[in-house]
Design an enzyme around this catalytic site. Structure first.
Site, mmCIF file in Angstrom:
data_model
loop_
_atom_site.group_PDB
_atom_site.id
_atom_site.type_symbol
_atom_site.label_atom_id
_atom_site.label_comp_id
_atom_site.label_asym_id
_atom_site.label_seq_id
_atom_site.Cartn_x
_atom_site.Cartn_y
_atom_site.Cartn_z
ATOM 1 N N GLU A 1 9.482 1.020 10.733
ATOM 2 C CA GLU A 1 10.714 2.666 10.564
ATOM 3 C C GLU A 1 10.772 3.769 10.699
ATOM 4 O O GLU A 1 9.870 3.804 9.587
ATOM 5 C CB GLU A 1 11.546 1.847 8.748
ATOM 6 C CG GLU A 1 11.965 0.725 8.665
ATOM 7 C CD GLU A 1 13.370 0.335 9.588
ATOM 8 O OE1 GLU A 1 14.021 1.647 9.339
ATOM 9 O OE2 GLU A 1 13.624 -0.651 9.989
ATOM 10 N N GLU B 1 9.916 15.693 15.008
ATOM 11 C CA GLU B 1 10.288 16.020 14.074
ATOM 12 C C GLU B 1 10.152 17.008 12.708
ATOM 13 O O GLU B 1 8.055 16.537 12.357
ATOM 14 C CB GLU B 1 10.306 15.021 12.838
ATOM 15 C CG GLU B 1 10.558 14.268 11.506
ATOM 16 C CD GLU B 1 10.017 13.022 11.635
ATOM 17 O OE1 GLU B 1 9.303 12.280 11.344
ATOM 18 O OE2 GLU B 1 11.100 11.859 10.863
ATOM 19 N N LYS C 1 0.927 -0.831 0.073
ATOM 20 C CA LYS C 1 0.311 -0.736 0.026
ATOM 21 C C LYS C 1 0.872 1.393 -0.099
ATOM 22 O O LYS C 1 1.453 1.632 0.853
ATOM 23 C CB LYS C 1 -1.267 -0.088 1.148
ATOM 24 C CG LYS C 1 -1.893 1.327 1.125
ATOM 25 C CD LYS C 1 -2.432 2.502 1.827
ATOM 26 C CE LYS C 1 -1.641 3.004 3.042
ATOM 27 N NZ LYS C 1 -1.700 3.855 2.101
HETATM 28 P P1 NAP Z 1 2.435 8.524 7.550
HETATM 29 O O1 NAP Z 1 1.325 9.503 7.935
HETATM 30 O O2 NAP Z 1 2.422 7.218 9.282
HETATM 31 O O3 NAP Z 1 2.090 7.218 6.783
HETATM 32 C C1 NAP Z 1 3.202 5.980 6.245
HETATM 33 C C2 NAP Z 1 2.082 5.277 5.809
HETATM 34 O O4 NAP Z 1 1.052 5.017 6.411
HETATM 35 C C3 NAP Z 1 1.196 5.845 4.587
HETATM 36 O O5 NAP Z 1 0.898 5.063 3.504
HETATM 37 C C4 NAP Z 1 0.100 6.223 4.811
HETATM 38 O O6 NAP Z 1 -1.023 6.109 4.263
HETATM 39 C C5 NAP Z 1 -0.413 5.615 5.806
HETATM 40 N N1 NAP Z 1 -1.281 5.532 7.380
HETATM 41 C C6 NAP Z 1 -2.132 6.264 8.158
HETATM 42 N N2 NAP Z 1 -2.597 6.471 8.806
HETATM 43 C C7 NAP Z 1 -2.769 5.284 8.881
HETATM 44 C C8 NAP Z 1 -3.243 4.164 10.076
HETATM 45 N N3 NAP Z 1 -3.864 4.621 11.319
HETATM 46 N N4 NAP Z 1 -2.869 2.945 10.038
HETATM 47 C C9 NAP Z 1 -2.577 2.419 8.500
HETATM 48 N N5 NAP Z 1 -1.598 3.180 7.928
HETATM 49 C C10 NAP Z 1 -1.490 4.051 8.247
HETATM 50 O O7 NAP Z 1 4.288 9.009 7.120
HETATM 51 P P2 NAP Z 1 3.915 9.863 6.560
HETATM 52 O O8 NAP Z 1 4.041 11.614 6.343
HETATM 53 O O9 NAP Z 1 3.693 9.785 5.137
HETATM 54 O O10 NAP Z 1 5.859 9.539 6.122
HETATM 55 C C11 NAP Z 1 6.958 10.273 6.939
HETATM 56 C C12 NAP Z 1 6.824 9.789 8.118
HETATM 57 O O11 NAP Z 1 7.916 8.395 7.497
HETATM 58 C C13 NAP Z 1 8.276 10.711 9.077
HETATM 59 O O12 NAP Z 1 8.043 10.437 9.498
HETATM 60 C C14 NAP Z 1 9.920 9.476 8.145
HETATM 61 O O13 NAP Z 1 10.655 9.712 9.477
HETATM 62 C C15 NAP Z 1 9.071 8.238 8.139
HETATM 63 N N6 NAP Z 1 10.299 7.614 7.624
HETATM 64 C C16 NAP Z 1 10.956 6.782 8.025
HETATM 65 C C17 NAP Z 1 12.055 6.056 7.355
HETATM 66 C C18 NAP Z 1 13.015 5.239 7.859
HETATM 67 O O14 NAP Z 1 13.500 4.326 7.187
HETATM 68 N N7 NAP Z 1 12.888 4.709 8.923
HETATM 69 C C19 NAP Z 1 11.791 6.135 6.233
HETATM 70 C C20 NAP Z 1 10.921 7.248 5.360
HETATM 71 C C21 NAP Z 1 10.269 8.095 6.058
HETATM 72 P P3 NAP Z 1 -1.520 7.891 3.581
HETATM 73 O O15 NAP Z 1 -0.246 7.902 3.187
HETATM 74 O O16 NAP Z 1 -1.995 7.216 2.042
HETATM 75 O O17 NAP Z 1 -2.272 8.852 4.319
#
Ligand code: NAP
Ligand code: MG
Length: 497
Positions: free
Chosen positions: A266, A399, A191
């Protein structure tokens, strides 16, 4: 056909046919509900495509297809050498379609085309190649046991792996999941984020072309709700997640509420970059510190968002840093000369601007601080640097996931290490020093999954495990250790007589 011009990529973008349907059981399908969402380009705010908004029926269909393929052994039952061959075909197709995939990534997520062609897409292909090449070389163990026993320790695929990934490196982060998961013999349901689903949808077709059987690799675009459905699904064996710490916590709960599926997270970071007074090269350190926070618009989990500078070198260093920041000029991501693209969407833009407002109230603005290029219809923010007097100020603690750097001053190594470790996160850290002993001692004391010495963000090789301490997550992507996440460990004891 001059690929170094904006006109070339704009022309290609106009000619691009974009697929927006889900990929389930070897074919493109609309969502069963008929619902779609707009895929918006942050470059200029235009709608690129209507994308299937997958709900329960689609998630169930994808998991069923994945399970059926797994049980049938069409993938899980192959000799690893055969999986290797097909995965290598897939990676080759990604490279063949590099320009198209990079263009999708740039249009969808606002990343500079120079980066998507050199980092994101080749990086995803390399990840698939690396795990493909590894999988026919790793075996189990025959372990010491009673004389009347033969003791085997083997690894088996888990079954159905769901991958839920973010938008900052859409295809690359996805590959860090599906590369090892598929190599190990699992079926995958991916997804992508609704902010950036297009590259994942496109590579699914390439997987089928490469000979990966129907049902083995599925893509269900949708919002957080689709991710939640996967995390709660009783027939998903593992949920591999990259995203925010808040959603990571929810995913663990969903696993607990359902079938205790394996959960690998992650998550976010607030990584410290420590410059000691004996830093061997202040110019390179300043350039690197700017890259650590302004590369990819600061939408980096490893962003060096806390710059810790020793008081003795602070003034000299900050002059160099601000000079380096001036080199990041937000511009059209389709222009190969652009070093800084667009923020992924309006929501993220507003979030980052909110943090900049908070910063103006609690810290001293040294550079940037504004939205720019508004007339384009897109979402652009200048590289922004704050001098923060309190290391626990909001902008220095949370962050931001945008191009906003907090500079923190310290007077001793002990103080620097204390501040560095005073965080909920522990993804990455860096230290700059000419002293070998200091380098190793500080590296040991830093509570982070990756520590860089006299560099930042180095290590494109798959050999380095990648992941976080503390609330930056669990498990590791990349390296042979990543395979462990996608396998169960089995002891088999055979009594001889
Ligand atoms: P996010 O809001 O947590 O979303 C990540 C994924 O989860 C998206 O596909 C999102 O879908 C989905 N999602 C949202 N709510 C959910 C729920 N209740 N249940 C299951 N899935 C759900 O994060 P983001 O804004 O996309 O990405 C930024 C974050 O990723 C930052 O905190 C960054 O540090 C972290 N990150 C970490 C790494 C690592 O390797 N440690 C690498 C890259 C990024 P939708 O977007 O479609 O809502
Ligand atoms: Mg988008």
């Amino acid at each position: 056909m001059d690929k170094t011009t904006l006109a070339y990529w704009q022309g290609n973008a106009t000619a691009l046919a974009i697929e927006g349907r889900a990929f389930i059981d070897g074919e493109y399908r609309p969502a069963e509900s008929g619902r779609t969402f707009d895929s918006v380009s942050p470059i200029d705010g235009t709608v690129l495509a209507q994308v299937a908004d997958c709900g329960e029926a689609d998630v169930n269909a994808a998991v069923r297809a994945a399970r059926r393929a797994f049980e049938a052994g069409v993938w899980s039952g192959l000799n690893p050498r055969q999986r290797k061959a097909k995965l290598l075909n897939w990676a080759a197709l990604m490279r063949e379609h590099l320009d198209e995939l990079a263009l999708l990534e740039t249009l969808d997520a606002g990343k500079p085309i120079g980066d998507t062609t050199s980092v994101d897409v080749p990086g995803a292909a390399y990840c698939v190649e690396w795990f493909a090449e590894a999988i026919d070389k790793v075996g189990g163990e025959v372990v010491p046991a009673d004389h009347h026993l033969v003791g085997l320790v083997t690894r088996e695929p888990l079954g159905v792996v769901a991958a839920v990934v973010p938008w900052n490196f859409p295809i690359l982060m996805a590959s860090w999941k599906f590369g090892p998961a598929l190599a190990a013999g699992n079926s995958v349901v991916l997804k992508p984020s609704e902010k950036s689903p297009l590259s994942a949808i496109r590579v699914a077709q390439l997987a089928l072309e490469a000979g990966i059987p129907a049902g083995v690799f599925n893509v269900v675009p949708g919002g957080g709700e689709a991710g939640k459905l996967l995390a709660l699904h009783r027939d998903v064996d593992c949920l591999a997640f990259t995203g925010s710490t808040n959603v990571g916590k929810l995913i663990m709960q969903y696993a607990g509420q359902s079938n205790l599926k394996r959960v690998w997270l992650e998550l976010g970071g607030k990584s410290p970059n420590i410059v000691l007074p004996d830093c061997p090269d202040l110019d390179r350190a300043a350039k690197t510190a700017a890259g650590a926070i302004f590369y990819n618009m600061g939408e980096m989990c490893t962003a060096g968002s806390r710059l810790l500078v020793h008081r003795d070198i602070k003034d000299v260093f900050l002059d160099k840093l601000v000079d380096a920041a001036r080199g990041y000029i937000p511009g059209n991501p389709l222009d190969p000369k652009t070093s800084m693209g667009a923020i992924v969407d309006q929501l993220q833009l507003d979030r980052v601007l909110g943090y900049i407002e908070a910063g103006r109230a609690e810290a001293k603005l040294l550079h940037g601080g504004s939205r720019v290029q508004q007339e384009s219809g897109g979402f652009y923010i200048e590289p922004t640097v704050f001098d923060v007097s309190q290391h626990d100020a909001k902008i220095a603690r949370e962050e931001i996931f945008g191009p906003v750097l907090s500079v923190i001053t310290f007077d001793s190594i002990d103080e620097a290490v204390k501040i560095a470790n005073d965080s909920d996160y522990g993804l990455a850290a860096a230290v700059w020093t000419a002293n070998l002993t200091t380098a190793h001692e500080v590296a040991r004391r830093l509570r982070a999954g990756t520590v860089w010495v006299n560099c930042y963000d180095e290590g494109g090789d798959m050999n380095f495990p990648f992941g976080g301490y503390r609330q930056s997550g669990n498990g590791r992507d990349k390296s042979l250790h990543a395979l462990e996440k996608y396998t169960e460990l089995k002891s088999t004891l055979v009594r001889l007589r």
